[in-house]
Design a protein around this motif. Structure first.
Motif, mmCIF file in Angstrom:
data_model
loop_
_atom_site.group_PDB
_atom_site.id
_atom_site.type_symbol
_atom_site.label_atom_id
_atom_site.label_comp_id
_atom_site.label_asym_id
_atom_site.label_seq_id
_atom_site.Cartn_x
_atom_site.Cartn_y
_atom_site.Cartn_z
ATOM 1 N N ASP F 47 0.658 -1.324 -0.024
ATOM 2 C CA ASP F 47 0.000 -0.052 -0.170
ATOM 3 C C ASP F 47 1.022 1.161 -0.040
ATOM 4 O O ASP F 47 0.691 2.129 -0.918
ATOM 5 C CB ASP F 47 -1.082 -0.080 1.297
ATOM 6 N N ALA F 48 2.036 1.200 0.768
ATOM 7 C CA ALA F 48 2.655 2.465 0.531
ATOM 8 C C ALA F 48 3.260 2.517 -0.469
ATOM 9 O O ALA F 48 3.205 3.280 -0.913
ATOM 10 C CB ALA F 48 3.736 2.759 1.829
ATOM 11 N N GLU F 51 1.053 3.821 -2.963
ATOM 12 C CA GLU F 51 0.169 5.737 -2.474
ATOM 13 C C GLU F 51 2.152 6.644 -3.185
ATOM 14 O O GLU F 51 0.994 7.005 -3.560
ATOM 15 C CB GLU F 51 0.335 6.015 -1.435
ATOM 16 N N ARG F 52 2.207 6.235 -3.328
ATOM 17 C CA ARG F 52 3.579 6.764 -3.870
ATOM 18 C C ARG F 52 3.835 7.231 -5.187
ATOM 19 O O ARG F 52 4.855 7.750 -5.663
ATOM 20 C CB ARG F 52 5.264 6.092 -3.022
#
Lengths: 245, 245, 245, 245, 245, 245
Positions: F47-48, F51-52
């Protein structure tokens, strides 16, 4: 055209893409009915269906050993693993499709084969190798279907009609006495049993004395008619897979 | 005892560990002989052998589809891959062994199955699951064996004897005309051909007109006698593996 | 061109589609001959054949472990299962075919590999991946072939010729004393034995004292000539599969 | 004791459970080093290690084809699939273990085999079939290990030392010119490349001119010492699995 | 005890042999319901069932990808082959059984998994590895079961109850408009269709507007109760296989 | 876009070929950290990373059971065989690729999966089915990576940050006390141990008290950034295989 009896030159003159492959099992059917019941009935129904259609149909030889480990506690029962059965049936159909017989109805006489045949049919049909649809005769005999059992009224009736000598009439009472009422042991719609010996003493489910020769005749007619309708549908089916959404 | 016709209660009364499993193929045998030749002959020989021994022998149903991709150019030929065939035969035998019928002669009617059956027999015998020995009838008919061919004198003769209606007498000349003299194309004892269509025009090898019904009768006798001797030997064999050196 | 010693840039300059793949076994060959006999002889014959043809031939490294469970009772014998051996050989050939070396003769030194190599060759050839033909040297040495045995006259002779130090001359009498006359135990043309320890005390079949160095020289010449003829035939063979009938 | 050269009677007199199995690959090593580099070096290191221990060690023949599809763009590279390689190695080890040689160090000369050998070792060790530990020589040569590359300083040096004729000295400059600096193309510690041809023009990684014969001698000593230490550890290891917590 | 959240030391203190393994599928459920419907519902039902029994039950993590090739025409649908799914589930259960959790109810949310789970359960149970019984929640919700469909009233209701944000309320009309009335295309009790796109335009079967949150609550209660009864039965079941007849 | 929560109609509107597939393991992580650590962390990092990046990325559901037999001595650890894991991951990716999401980063949280994921990625990428690259988060967190361990500072930190309730703070001292310093038992760069219970008493490697929540935050940032860079590289990569030399 029966492949076992035909020559390759006979086959090369056929103009059809339709075939039937009978599939059975050699397994216990109680003290009164033969171990070959599922092969004999599958073969009889396949012939009855083929007779009823006005098309050329290739009739492959019957596959005699199926998925029947659930009956292994009863002597004489033969079986192969599900994976081996799937491979054997799938490749047999692929060889029919190689010659252009790529619309195949698998005529099945054994409940234990049902799931595997559906899986095989899906694989072949999705890959475009053959359009193969399984037909299990005792699911397609109208209200009779509800009384299926095992070595019970339906199978006893059909064997009595097709191979009367193979039903041991003097053991019908014994068969009935040791029979179970229904298939399996159910809790919350899950079957707790995996082997038939968990719920039937002599391998029978249902009352074989309800399986008269007359009823067998009717079953063969119903099943033959049903198979004929399916053969027509399979012959006419638009087989390419639908478009992606 | 024929498993197809027996009930499980019949089987449970047997006191034997001996079984035969007929194995054939559904494949081209020229314009004159049926696709089912290898099944029909395997079955006939199996029965002839069983009759000749003074022991109880379980007779399993015949496996109808074998390793026959080499004939795929001829319509109607069915086949499975060697691996699938090995699995199907091995597991069928394992199910017989489960019931104590763990000395098994596989009665084979098809050359393409020979290697696979030997491999299966070795696996089962070394594992101690069953002592299984393949018997290919046309290798055991004395001087006749040298003339085997394919759809040739031997097979034509035996079908004529066992199932006379299935030989197309009016196509014998045609069969002979398109036949090859020998099996394969050999250089330095290696066969350059993998498919029979590489060396035979109509699928026949050898002269089918040399296969009289009379000869078929003799072949069945010879093969039956040979199988009977083998059944005796298998029944008496000391099966545990030898000690490590 | 020996792949083991060549660089890829050497290989890229080759203009050939012909390759040999030696295949052996590491297994007992009696008290007098080395466990590596089948690898050593396969390699020697492969080289002798390649030398005799006027074509460029890629020579792959020898595969050292084959199908030899039948000798497992004798210490030092190595083996893999038939399925694993088939996969290893088939994929090795596929990698040769990837580079265009898609006519391959598998030069075999071990009887136990014969069936598997034929199966692999059929698969590759029918799929059109490579035209691969197995050659087992001791089947192609004229009248000598009849005396093959195991660690017997032929193998002992060839090792004596190729790797004289590896034959223990002081154990020849012992080898002969414990040898069997023939391979297997036969009833009705079926071999009742699966392991060599069932019929030979020390692993030898045939008389190794009949295997002189002189005979080994002749065997190598015969085998080399036979392989050269086969290489020519494989190079010239029309490989596409025949038309469907 | 070298299995290839020993007889089974020699092997039967051994009192050891320790074996080494050399494993390599036949694959491109640039324009200057032979395709057999990984087999030759594995074999040399295995021998060097065995020499250095004061125990009897069985030395199996080297397996010549490994997991090398990553080099397939370079002619002459051979490979099998990871699954086939695992099976071939595992079953080879199982056959050694059958005879009691169930502590096995797999001496590996190829980076592409590392993961597969660890998987095989785990399977065999957990099942209790054999305690098998892979050893990849170039991981165990001290500071040299950091310069491994492919056909680079280390491998070139070791081949120069063991098989000087097989290094093409006149192509070293060419090899260096087309070499990559490092293995792979890395982003966030993930290698974006799967084939060596994605990052090296001529298959070389590292500078082969840094691989002197003298360095090769040192590498063999270091690797041989490291292997000897590992053989001791494997011989002494307590192999049963730890208790469940 | 939820395995995902527990530590191994927590697990080691459990005194139970009972576990649940939720199994779902990530596949189209129409324009209104999430692709994860079958996982979410399986997990919710598993929790509801575990809550209702007065026994310790291990709750394994949910398996998110199942047998769903039949929906592949709808973007986002994931699937594995039946064989891979069977292996993944079977081995997951075997790992639970290793720790003594060898009475396992597989809580299933997807029709396409049913046959495979029964096969896996049979294999494990017959081998004595674990007694594993599949439970498909929508077969065990009384009269509701007859209206199952796909993305229809039942699944929509249960998602609305458990994860209300994941039902797109503004697309319910659209979902209903493109829905099919029933699953499949049937002739003679054989389903002619293999892919859902053959009979449903937008992937829906049944009317999702009949699937109120209230109904979802009731379904969860019914399914939870049914699962609790099954857990009791599985915990108490006499699992050794019955005696051979 | 999270596949579990999306509908197929949502997915059909995506214009991307990029996907992430989180892969973990359910296995012991000491007395203080949850069995689900590797799944939770893989999901959080996936997820991180997503998101980026300024691209649409499909996020598949996390696969919860991996290759973890090495921890089997610790209760609650689940695992499947390497072959089954490879099949399950490969076919899951194939189903994503079917819909056009054929650039896939597998976000991995478990060391035992690394080799298998690389093998799967190579197969898919070479076959042209999908370009799939594994990313193991703890290899890409700069200097932290050196302290990885097992249930040690890194994993404890990341779980503390993402799921603080799941770390048992009162058992940190115990966890530390029974921890090993390093992973494995090494001789000559070979790991003598196959099971973690061979070298760690309570399953921990490294000091969990070094894993503060603050450090977890930093790890997530580092791993998310690294993954974002990789996603960009995978999206832009020229994926066809290089030309043959």
């Amino acid at each position: 055209m029966d492949l076992t009896e035909a020559t390759w030159t006979d086959v090369s003159e056929l103009e059809t893409d339709l075939a039937v492959l009978p599939v059975g099992s050699t397994e216990q059917h109680g003290p009164h009915a033969p171990l070959g019941t599922d092969v004999l009935t599958a073969r009889a129904v396949a012939d009855a269906g083929v007779e009823r259609v006005d098309r050329e149909v290739v009739r492959a030889p019957a596959i005699p050993v199926g998925i029947a480990e659930e009956h292994r506690q009863f002597p004489g029962t033969m079986w192969v693993s599900p994976e081996t059965f799937r491979r054997y049936v799938r490749e047999s159909i692929e060889s029919l499709a190689y010659h252009g017989f790529d619309r195949v109805v698998v005529v099945n006489g054994h409940g234990g084969n049902v799931d595997a045949l559906r899986e095989v049919g899906g694989r072949l049909s999705r890959d475009g190798t053959a359009y193969a649809v399984p037909f299990t005769w005792f699911e397609a005999v109208g209200d009779h279907s509800a009384e299926m059992g095992h070595g019970g009224p339906l199978e006893t009736a059909l064997v009595r009609h097709c191979e009367p000598d193979l039903v041991r009439e003097d053991r019908i009472d014994e068969a009935k006495a040791g029979a179970a009422d229904g298939w399996g042991e159910w809790v919350s719609h899950a079957n707790l049993a995996y082997d038939s010996a968990e719920f039937t003493e002599n391998g029978v489910v249902g009352d074989p004395s309800d399986g008269t020769e007359r009823r067998g005749e009717e079953l063969l007619e119903l099943a033959g008619d049903a198979l004929a309708r399916l053969l027509e549908a399979v012959a006419e089916r638009n087989v390419p897979r639908p478009d992606d959404r």
